[in-house]
Design a protein around this motif. Structure first.
Motif, PDB file in Angstrom:
ATOM      1  N   ASP B   1       8.574   4.560   9.686  1.00  0.00           N
ATOM      2  CA  ASP B   1       8.992   3.609   9.451  1.00  0.00           C
ATOM      3  C   ASP B   1       7.629   3.868   7.720  1.00  0.00           C
ATOM      4  OD1 ASP B   1      11.099   0.568   8.535  1.00  0.00           O
ATOM      5  OD2 ASP B   1      10.699   3.096   7.612  1.00  0.00           O
ATOM      6  N   VAL B   2       7.916   4.171   6.589  1.00  0.00           N
ATOM      7  CA  VAL B   2       6.774   4.130   5.845  1.00  0.00           C
ATOM      8  C   VAL B   2       6.722   3.115   5.555  1.00  0.00           C
ATOM      9  CG1 VAL B   2       7.085   6.183   4.577  1.00  0.00           C
ATOM     10  CG2 VAL B   2       8.990   4.821   4.342  1.00  0.00           C
ATOM     11  N   LYS B   3       5.556   2.226   5.474  1.00  0.00           N
ATOM     12  CA  LYS B   3       5.162   1.254   4.633  1.00  0.00           C
ATOM     13  C   LYS B   3       3.836   1.242   3.754  1.00  0.00           C
ATOM     14  CE  LYS B   3       5.934  -2.850   6.803  1.00  0.00           C
ATOM     15  NZ  LYS B   3       5.287  -4.054   8.263  1.00  0.00           N
ATOM     16  N   VAL B   4       4.287   0.363   2.325  1.00  0.00           N
ATOM     17  CA  VAL B   4       3.616  -0.356   2.246  1.00  0.00           C
ATOM     18  C   VAL B   4       2.959  -1.563   1.727  1.00  0.00           C
ATOM     19  CG1 VAL B   4       2.984   0.399  -1.052  1.00  0.00           C
ATOM     20  CG2 VAL B   4       3.619   1.901   0.335  1.00  0.00           C
ATOM     21  N   THR B   5       2.146  -2.111   1.713  1.00  0.00           N
ATOM     22  CA  THR B   5       2.095  -3.394   1.869  1.00  0.00           C
ATOM     23  C   THR B   5       0.686  -3.907   0.796  1.00  0.00           C
ATOM     24  OG1 THR B   5      -0.280  -3.134   3.415  1.00  0.00           O
ATOM     25  CG2 THR B   5       2.007  -3.638   3.676  1.00  0.00           C
ATOM     26  N   GLN B   6       0.780  -4.929   0.367  1.00  0.00           N
ATOM     27  CA  GLN B   6       0.139  -5.653  -0.824  1.00  0.00           C
ATOM     28  C   GLN B   6      -0.725  -6.980  -0.141  1.00  0.00           C
ATOM     29  OE1 GLN B   6       2.608  -4.188  -3.923  1.00  0.00           O
ATOM     30  NE2 GLN B   6       1.376  -5.129  -4.923  1.00  0.00           N
ATOM     31  N   SER B   7      -1.831  -6.989  -0.663  1.00  0.00           N
ATOM     32  CA  SER B   7      -2.341  -7.798  -0.181  1.00  0.00           C
ATOM     33  C   SER B   7      -1.146  -9.410   0.072  1.00  0.00           C
ATOM     34  CB  SER B   7      -3.685  -8.485  -0.232  1.00  0.00           C
ATOM     35  OG  SER B   7      -4.004  -8.004  -1.963  1.00  0.00           O
ATOM     36  N   SER B   8      -1.478  -9.965  -1.160  1.00  0.00           N
ATOM     37  CA  SER B   8      -0.734 -11.555  -1.429  1.00  0.00           C
ATOM     38  C   SER B   8       0.403 -11.057  -1.963  1.00  0.00           C
ATOM     39  CB  SER B   8      -1.667 -12.057  -2.475  1.00  0.00           C
ATOM     40  OG  SER B   8      -3.388 -12.037  -1.735  1.00  0.00           O
ATOM     41  N   ARG B   9       1.876 -11.436  -1.127  1.00  0.00           N
ATOM     42  CA  ARG B   9       2.580 -11.822  -2.359  1.00  0.00           C
ATOM     43  C   ARG B   9       2.420 -12.652  -3.566  1.00  0.00           C
ATOM     44  NH1 ARG B   9       7.139 -10.503   0.568  1.00  0.00           N
ATOM     45  NH2 ARG B   9       8.167 -10.481  -1.652  1.00  0.00           N
ATOM     46  N   TYR B  10       2.156 -14.236  -3.839  1.00  0.00           N
ATOM     47  CA  TYR B  10       1.870 -14.848  -4.358  1.00  0.00           C
ATOM     48  C   TYR B  10       0.485 -15.558  -4.990  1.00  0.00           C
ATOM     49  CZ  TYR B  10       6.488 -14.964  -4.831  1.00  0.00           C
ATOM     50  OH  TYR B  10       8.019 -15.497  -4.269  1.00  0.00           O
ATOM     51  N   PHE B 104       6.757   5.248  -2.988  1.00  0.00           N
ATOM     52  CA  PHE B 104       7.570   3.628  -1.873  1.00  0.00           C
ATOM     53  C   PHE B 104       6.374   2.743  -2.814  1.00  0.00           C
ATOM     54  CE2 PHE B 104      10.066   5.670   1.426  1.00  0.00           C
ATOM     55  CZ  PHE B 104       9.767   7.436   1.245  1.00  0.00           C
ATOM     56  N   PHE B 105       7.689   2.502  -2.932  1.00  0.00           N
ATOM     57  CA  PHE B 105       6.720   0.854  -3.542  1.00  0.00           C
ATOM     58  C   PHE B 105       6.504  -0.228  -2.746  1.00  0.00           C
ATOM     59  CE2 PHE B 105       7.337   0.781  -7.756  1.00  0.00           C
ATOM     60  CZ  PHE B 105       8.171   1.810  -8.168  1.00  0.00           C
ATOM     61  N   GLY B 106       5.375  -1.417  -2.722  1.00  0.00           N
ATOM     62  CA  GLY B 106       5.125  -2.412  -2.581  1.00  0.00           C
ATOM     63  C   GLY B 106       6.056  -3.719  -2.291  1.00  0.00           C
ATOM     64  N   PRO B 107       5.809  -4.782  -1.386  1.00  0.00           N
ATOM     65  CA  PRO B 107       7.045  -5.660  -1.831  1.00  0.00           C
ATOM     66  C   PRO B 107       6.081  -6.527  -3.176  1.00  0.00           C
ATOM     67  CG  PRO B 107       4.934  -6.682  -0.324  1.00  0.00           C
ATOM     68  CD  PRO B 107       4.950  -5.316  -0.161  1.00  0.00           C
ATOM     69  N   GLY B 108       5.220  -6.784  -3.449  1.00  0.00           N
ATOM     70  CA  GLY B 108       4.785  -7.146  -4.692  1.00  0.00           C
ATOM     71  C   GLY B 108       3.981  -7.797  -5.226  1.00  0.00           C
ATOM     72  N   THR B 109       3.314  -8.318  -5.809  1.00  0.00           N
ATOM     73  CA  THR B 109       2.665  -9.418  -5.801  1.00  0.00           C
ATOM     74  C   THR B 109       2.700 -10.326  -7.412  1.00  0.00           C
ATOM     75  OG1 THR B 109       0.301  -8.734  -4.807  1.00  0.00           O
ATOM     76  CG2 THR B 109       0.113 -10.222  -5.795  1.00  0.00           C
ATOM     77  N   ARG B 110       2.716 -11.723  -7.507  1.00  0.00           N
ATOM     78  CA  ARG B 110       3.520 -11.886  -8.571  1.00  0.00           C
ATOM     79  C   ARG B 110       2.010 -12.943  -8.781  1.00  0.00           C
ATOM     80  NH1 ARG B 110       7.098 -12.255 -12.052  1.00  0.00           N
ATOM     81  NH2 ARG B 110       8.658 -12.224 -10.960  1.00  0.00           N
ATOM     82  N   LEU B 111       1.223 -12.549  -9.773  1.00  0.00           N
ATOM     83  CA  LEU B 111       0.301 -13.075  -9.863  1.00  0.00           C
ATOM     84  C   LEU B 111       0.907 -14.026 -11.225  1.00  0.00           C
ATOM     85  CD1 LEU B 111      -3.046 -13.317  -9.964  1.00  0.00           C
ATOM     86  CD2 LEU B 111      -2.647 -11.413 -12.332  1.00  0.00           C
ATOM     87  N   THR B 112       0.241 -15.189 -11.320  1.00  0.00           N
ATOM     88  CA  THR B 112      -0.216 -16.138 -12.014  1.00  0.00           C
ATOM     89  C   THR B 112      -1.099 -16.325 -12.824  1.00  0.00           C
ATOM     90  OG1 THR B 112       1.928 -17.714 -11.376  1.00  0.00           O
ATOM     91  CG2 THR B 112       0.439 -18.629 -13.229  1.00  0.00           C
TER      92      THR B 112
END
Lengths: 114, 114
Positions: B1-10, B104-112
């Protein structure tokens, strides 16, 4: 200069009815198009694609139609379900640095009402 | 299963801070991309990399830099964060060969940025 345009930022549809999401493009060199679906707080996921040698591609409840002369494509969802509520992006690959990058539209937020 | 991970969600940062957003893919893809998603503006390409140590500016590179020292990892750097960089950041990867391979996209990081 927006090469891929989605002119409807939002759309509301009753459950069970048809949802039609539209996308226009300006670059006649585009020969492949993709639709991505994005839920809040998740990354976009691939939904369906179409090559310019076809005018229709179907996958279950999802059908994409391509009208090359009008430079227009549309995504039909039949029947619409509440779980289809998401933002939908159309995209086309463009040549860049010997590979391809995607040009995305601005997205249409679909809300399917139960 | 392909996977793209991002270090932080928020992530919440202060104006002027240096911010690192990390992305890792396990699919041995050559191409990697950083986008930001803002309401009404869709997915805008910040930078992409077509191979290790290779990078190209996207549509909105100002205020950002990137690093790709290893094939699986692509970092986005905000040298001095500003409030207008508050956004959802999405990383993606794909094979370099051909136009018809999905991203293929990672889940995203919401940066404030405060």
């Amino acid at each position: 200069d927006q090469q891929v345009k989605q002119n409807s930022p939002s759309l509301s549809v009753q459950e069970g009815r048809i949802s039609i999401l539209n996308c226009d493009y300006t670059n006649s060199m585009f020969d492949y198009f993709l639709w991505y679906k994005k839920y809040p707080a998740e990354g976009p996921t691939f939904l369906i694609s179409i090559s310019s040698i076809k005018d229709k591609n179907e996958d279950g409840r999802f059908t994409v139609f391509l009208n090359k002369s009008a430079k227009h494509l549309s995504l039909h969802i039949v029947p619409s379900q509440p779980g289809d509520s998401a933002v939908y992006f159309c995209a086309a690959p463009a040549v860049a640095s010997g590979t391809y990058k995607y040009i995305f539209g601005t997205g249409t937020r679909l809300k399917v009402l139960a | 299963d392909v996977k793209v991970t991002q270090s932080s969600r928020y992530l919440v940062k202060r104006t002027g801070e240096k911010v690192f957003l990390e992305c890792v893919q396990d699919m041995d893809h050559e191409n990697m991309f950083w986008y930001r998603q803002d309401p009404g503006l869709g997915l805008r390409l910040i930078y992409f990399s077509y191979d290790v140590k290779m990078k190209e500016k996207g549509d909105i590179p100002e205020g950002y830099s990137v690093s790709r020292e290893k094939k699986e990892r692509f970092s986005l750097i905000l040298e001095s964060a500003s409030t207008n960089q508050t956004s959802m950041y999405l990383c993606a990867s794909r094979v370099a060969e051909g136009a018809y391979n999905e991203q293929f996209f990672g889940p995203g990081t919401r940066l404030t940025v405060l």
